[in-house]
Scaffold this motif. Sequence first.
Motif, PDB file in Angstrom:
ATOM      1  N   PHE A 171       0.816  -1.209   0.000  1.00  0.00           N
ATOM      2  CA  PHE A 171       0.000   0.000   0.000  1.00  0.00           C
ATOM      3  C   PHE A 171       0.855   1.267   0.000  1.00  0.00           C
ATOM      4  O   PHE A 171       0.406   2.323  -0.439  1.00  0.00           O
ATOM      5  N   PHE A 172       2.089   1.158   0.509  1.00  0.00           N
ATOM      6  CA  PHE A 172       3.011   2.287   0.451  1.00  0.00           C
ATOM      7  C   PHE A 172       3.302   2.658  -0.996  1.00  0.00           C
ATOM      8  O   PHE A 172       3.255   3.829  -1.381  1.00  0.00           O
ATOM      9  N   PHE A 173       3.597   1.654  -1.814  1.00  0.00           N
ATOM     10  CA  PHE A 173       3.874   1.903  -3.226  1.00  0.00           C
ATOM     11  C   PHE A 173       2.587   2.232  -3.988  1.00  0.00           C
ATOM     12  O   PHE A 173       2.618   2.964  -4.973  1.00  0.00           O
ATOM     13  N   LEU A 174       1.480   1.694  -3.517  1.00  0.00           N
ATOM     14  CA  LEU A 174       0.203   1.992  -4.156  1.00  0.00           C
ATOM     15  C   LEU A 174      -0.141   3.480  -4.029  1.00  0.00           C
ATOM     16  O   LEU A 174      -0.753   4.063  -4.926  1.00  0.00           O
ATOM     17  N   GLY A 175       0.283   4.091  -2.917  1.00  0.00           N
ATOM     18  CA  GLY A 175       0.041   5.526  -2.749  1.00  0.00           C
ATOM     19  C   GLY A 175       0.771   6.351  -3.794  1.00  0.00           C
ATOM     20  O   GLY A 175       0.209   7.281  -4.376  1.00  0.00           O
ATOM     21  N   PHE A 176       2.026   6.013  -4.050  1.00  0.00           N
ATOM     22  CA  PHE A 176       2.774   6.710  -5.093  1.00  0.00           C
ATOM     23  C   PHE A 176       2.154   6.469  -6.467  1.00  0.00           C
ATOM     24  O   PHE A 176       2.104   7.366  -7.314  1.00  0.00           O
ATOM     25  N   PHE A 177       1.701   5.254  -6.687  1.00  0.00           N
ATOM     26  CA  PHE A 177       1.027   4.932  -7.946  1.00  0.00           C
ATOM     27  C   PHE A 177      -0.207   5.824  -8.141  1.00  0.00           C
ATOM     28  O   PHE A 177      -0.434   6.373  -9.221  1.00  0.00           O
ATOM     29  N   ALA A 178      -0.999   5.966  -7.078  1.00  0.00           N
ATOM     30  CA  ALA A 178      -2.236   6.755  -7.178  1.00  0.00           C
ATOM     31  C   ALA A 178      -1.934   8.204  -7.497  1.00  0.00           C
ATOM     32  O   ALA A 178      -2.589   8.825  -8.341  1.00  0.00           O
ATOM     33  N   VAL A 179      -0.926   8.766  -6.808  1.00  0.00           N
ATOM     34  CA  VAL A 179      -0.586  10.175  -7.041  1.00  0.00           C
ATOM     35  C   VAL A 179      -0.054  10.392  -8.453  1.00  0.00           C
ATOM     36  O   VAL A 179      -0.445  11.343  -9.147  1.00  0.00           O
ATOM     37  N   LYS A 180       0.827   9.486  -8.901  1.00  0.00           N
ATOM     38  CA  LYS A 180       1.480   9.665 -10.194  1.00  0.00           C
ATOM     39  C   LYS A 180       0.528   9.465 -11.357  1.00  0.00           C
ATOM     40  O   LYS A 180       0.368  10.344 -12.213  1.00  0.00           O
TER      41      LYS A 180
END
Length: 292
Positions: free
Chosen positions: A206-215
């Motif tokens: 979910f940490f990497f999913l947050g960056f995915f969502a923003v980008k």
Amino acid sequence: MNMIAAGLLVALVMYLAKFTDWIGQIGVRPIWICPLVGLVLGDMQSGVVLGASLELVFIGAISIGGSVPQDFISGGILGCAYAILLGKDADIAVTLAVPLSLAFTLIFQVETILYTAMVPLYDRFIEERDFKKYAALHYFTAFIHPLFYAVVTFLAVAFGTGGIERFINAMPAWIMNGFSVAAGLLPAIGFAMLLKMLWDKSIVCFFFLGFFAVKYMTSFMNHFLPVLQGMEGGETAAAFSAGSLTMPLAILAICIAVYSFFHDIEQKEELKKLKVSAKADTEDDKEDFFNE
């Protein structure tokens, strides 16, 4: 603004923040209280900017029980107040807030000693069933707790701002450049402190999913919303084709797969423990039966 008036206003913010700290720490994070400091000092915009910068620094700081690694409330309020009153940027606010947050922990330690010494008095009121005095003492400590911080804040702002300004102006340029570099590194340390507490292999995706969502969600909205709304931009949206979605969808699928993998492992381990426990209970029942 007159320093006496500024000191009183900032001290009032400190009192309110420390009083509500008894209820919970979410509402007194720098991202919330620094805009309030900016509001009372007449510079709301700087308060919002400084609050966001200081929140990155203290994002991993939290007080648990009697453990107070950093007093981010006091450091955030005074760091923000000094930066606004001196007309400085976020680098100075961060540079001042960190040592101030550590210094204010001394007040908490002194308070802890005083309140611990009052425990026998609470016990006596309970034994005597004098609940009115017990409640009065409880409310007295609740209202007096923020007063220590408010008084120190008033003195620091009303009579310490000039000294802080002279200290900053007297520093050579290379030291100020060092402070700027340090201010840029401290947010990374704040995130590292947060990840140290939250990092777990079962939820790390979910940490990497947050960056995915923003980008990628931002790119999606910038390219497709004009088309969906019937606005100009069809050529721009065309560039964001189905092929462009390959990477974000792959990242999303990997995050879901990693979470499902570790979730299944946890369920299997729990099921295994239940089977072992059930087998042990069955064997105990058999032994009890034959012993009878």
